[in-house]
Write an enzyme that holds these catalytic residues in place. Structure first.
Site, short mmCIF file in Angstrom:
data_model
loop_
_atom_site.label_atom_id
_atom_site.label_comp_id
_atom_site.label_asym_id
_atom_site.label_seq_id
_atom_site.Cartn_x
_atom_site.Cartn_y
_atom_site.Cartn_z
N SER A 49 0.85 -1.20 0.00
CA SER A 49 0.00 0.00 0.00
C SER A 49 0.88 1.25 0.00
O SER A 49 0.40 2.34 -0.28
CB SER A 49 -0.93 -0.01 1.22
OG SER A 49 -0.21 -0.23 2.42
N ASP A 87 5.20 -7.25 2.40
CA ASP A 87 4.59 -7.72 1.16
C ASP A 87 5.62 -8.05 0.10
O ASP A 87 6.54 -7.25 -0.17
CB ASP A 87 3.69 -6.61 0.58
CG ASP A 87 2.25 -6.75 1.01
OD1 ASP A 87 1.77 -7.89 1.17
OD2 ASP A 87 1.59 -5.71 1.19
N LYS A 115 4.42 -11.64 2.88
CA LYS A 115 3.00 -11.82 2.55
C LYS A 115 2.84 -11.85 1.04
O LYS A 115 3.51 -11.11 0.33
CB LYS A 115 2.18 -10.67 3.15
CG LYS A 115 0.69 -10.73 2.81
CD LYS A 115 -0.14 -9.85 3.71
CE LYS A 115 -0.24 -8.41 3.30
NZ LYS A 115 -0.83 -8.19 1.95
N GLU A 117 -0.29 -12.51 -2.24
CA GLU A 117 -1.71 -12.54 -2.57
C GLU A 117 -2.06 -13.76 -3.43
O GLU A 117 -1.31 -14.10 -4.34
CB GLU A 117 -2.10 -11.26 -3.32
CG GLU A 117 -1.89 -10.00 -2.51
CD GLU A 117 -2.33 -8.73 -3.22
OE1 GLU A 117 -2.94 -8.81 -4.31
OE2 GLU A 117 -2.07 -7.64 -2.68
N GLU A 184 -9.26 -9.75 3.22
CA GLU A 184 -9.59 -8.35 2.90
C GLU A 184 -10.93 -8.24 2.19
O GLU A 184 -11.18 -8.91 1.19
CB GLU A 184 -8.48 -7.75 2.01
CG GLU A 184 -8.76 -6.30 1.63
CD GLU A 184 -7.56 -5.54 1.08
OE1 GLU A 184 -6.45 -6.10 1.03
OE2 GLU A 184 -7.74 -4.35 0.73
O1 KIV Z 1 -0.51 -3.45 1.47
C1 KIV Z 1 -1.19 -3.40 2.48
O2 KIV Z 1 -1.21 -2.42 3.21
C2 KIV Z 1 -2.03 -4.56 2.79
C3 KIV Z 1 -3.05 -4.41 3.88
C4 KIV Z 1 -4.14 -3.55 3.43
C5 KIV Z 1 -3.52 -5.71 4.39
O3 KIV Z 1 -1.90 -5.58 2.20
#
Ligand code: KIV
Length: 266
Positions: A49, A87, A115, A117, A184
Site C-alpha cells: 500500500s 509484502d 506476505k 496474494e 480483505e
Molecule cells: O498493502 C497493504 O497495506 C495490505 C493491507 C491492506 C492488508 O496488504
C-alpha cells in the site's frame, strides 16, 4: 503485547488458542514503527500500500522489490518486539524460484515473514518459501495486485460458490504452510467461518470482528487517507490527543473487540 514479549509465529498461534485479538497496522518508516511497537501493536506490516500512500500511485502494481527492501530496512532497524511482515510486491513471486530469491532479500533486509496474494494457485510458491525457512502470510479476498483484472476495490466472495472457493483456498494455503492469513473485504460471516476452520490466525481488513486480529492502513486510521475512506476504516485520531494516543486506542479497541463494529463490516 507486554514489554518483554517478542512476537514470533508460535506466539501468534498462542494468541489464537487463547482467543486474544492481534493488533496489526501498516508502517513504512522508523519513526512510526517505534510509535506502533511502543503502543503494543503485535504485527507491523510493510504493505505494498506504500505505492499509494507514500509514492502517490493509484494502485499497488508499480511497487518494486527495491522499494520494499528500502522500506523494510527503514522499519527493520528499530523493530525489536513486533513481528515484521513484508509484502512481496507484484511480479516478484511468479515462480517458486523467484519467490525464494525475493523472500530471501526481504528477510535479509529485516522482515520476519513475507506476505503474498492469492489462493490455490500459490501453493507451490508457498511450499518453496516455507522449505527455505521463510514464513509466509497468505492474503485472500480483495487482492489489490489484481486490480487490473478485478476492476474495482469492492467486496469479494459474496455468492455461495465464491465463499466456498475462498474457504477452500484458505485450507489449501494452510496445507502448503502459511502461518498467517489476511482476509480483505469479504462478508463478516465468511471471515468468521474461515477463522473457525483453519489453525493459523486470520487478520481482517473489512472482514468483520470474527477474525483473530485486525489490520488497517496506518494513514487511513489517522484520518489521512486519500479520497473518501472505505466503510471499514475508523479515524482513531479524531478522538485522541495525538498520534501515540490514537494508536494506543486502536490497540485497545481491537483487543476488547469494539473495533470493528457492525458499521465497519459487510
Ligand atoms: O498493502 C497493504 O497495506 C495490505 C493491507 C491492506 C492488508 O496488504
Amino acid at each position: 503485547m507486554n514489554d518483554t514479549l517478542t512476537v514470533t509465529v508460535p506466539v501468534l498461534r498462542d494468541y489464537k488458542q487463547r482467543e486474544e485479538k492481534i493488533a496489526c497496522l501498516t508502517v513504512y518508516d522508523a519513526t512510526f514503527a517505534e510509535v506502533l511497537q511502543g503502543a503494543g501493536v503485535e504485527i507491523l506490516l510493510v504493505g505494498d500500500s506504500l505505492g499509494m500512500v507514500i509514492q502517490g500511485h493509484s494502485t499497488t502494481v508499480p511497487v518494486t522489490l527495491e522499494d520494499m527492501v528500502y522500506h523494510t530496512r527503514c522499519v527493520g532497524r528499530v523493530v525489536k518486539r513486533s513481528l515484521l511482515v513484508v509484502d512481496l510486491p507484484f511480479g516478484s513471486y511468479a515462480s517458486p524460484r523467484q519467490a525464494v530469491e525475493s523472500g530471501a532479500r526481504l528477510l535479509r533486509s529485516g522482515a520476519g515473514m513475507v506476505k503474498l496474494e492469492g489462493g490455490r494457485g500459490r501453493q507451490e510458491v508457498v511450499r518453496a518459501l516455507v522449505s527455505e525457512g521463510i514464513p509466509v502470510c497468505g492474503h485472500l479476498g480483495l487482492l489489490p495486485q489484481s486490480i487490473h483484472r478485478i476492476g474495482s476495490y469492492s467486496v469479494q466472495a459474496k455468492s455461495p460458490q465464491a465463499s466456498q472457493h475462498l474457504l477452500e483456498d484458505a485450507c489449501l494455503l494452510v496445507e502448503a504452510g502459511i502461518d498467517l492469513l489476511v482476509l480483505e473485504c469479504i462478508p463478516a460471516t465468511l471471515a468468521e467461518a474461515v477463522t473457525a476452520e483453519i489453525s493459523v490466525p486470520t487478520i481482517g481488513i473489512g472482514a468483520g470482528a470474527g477474525c483473530d486480529g485486525q489490520v488497517l492502513v496506518l494513514y487511513d486510521m489517522l484520518g489521512l487517507g486519500r479520497g473518501s475512506p472505505p466503510r471499514f476504516v475508523r479515524n482513531f485520531l479524531a478522538d485522541a490527543g495525538d498520534i501515540r494516543e490514537a494508536v494506543v486506542s486502536y490497540v485497545r479497541a481491537v483487543k476488547e473487540g469494539s473495533f470493528p463494529g457492525t458499521e465497519h463490516a459487510y
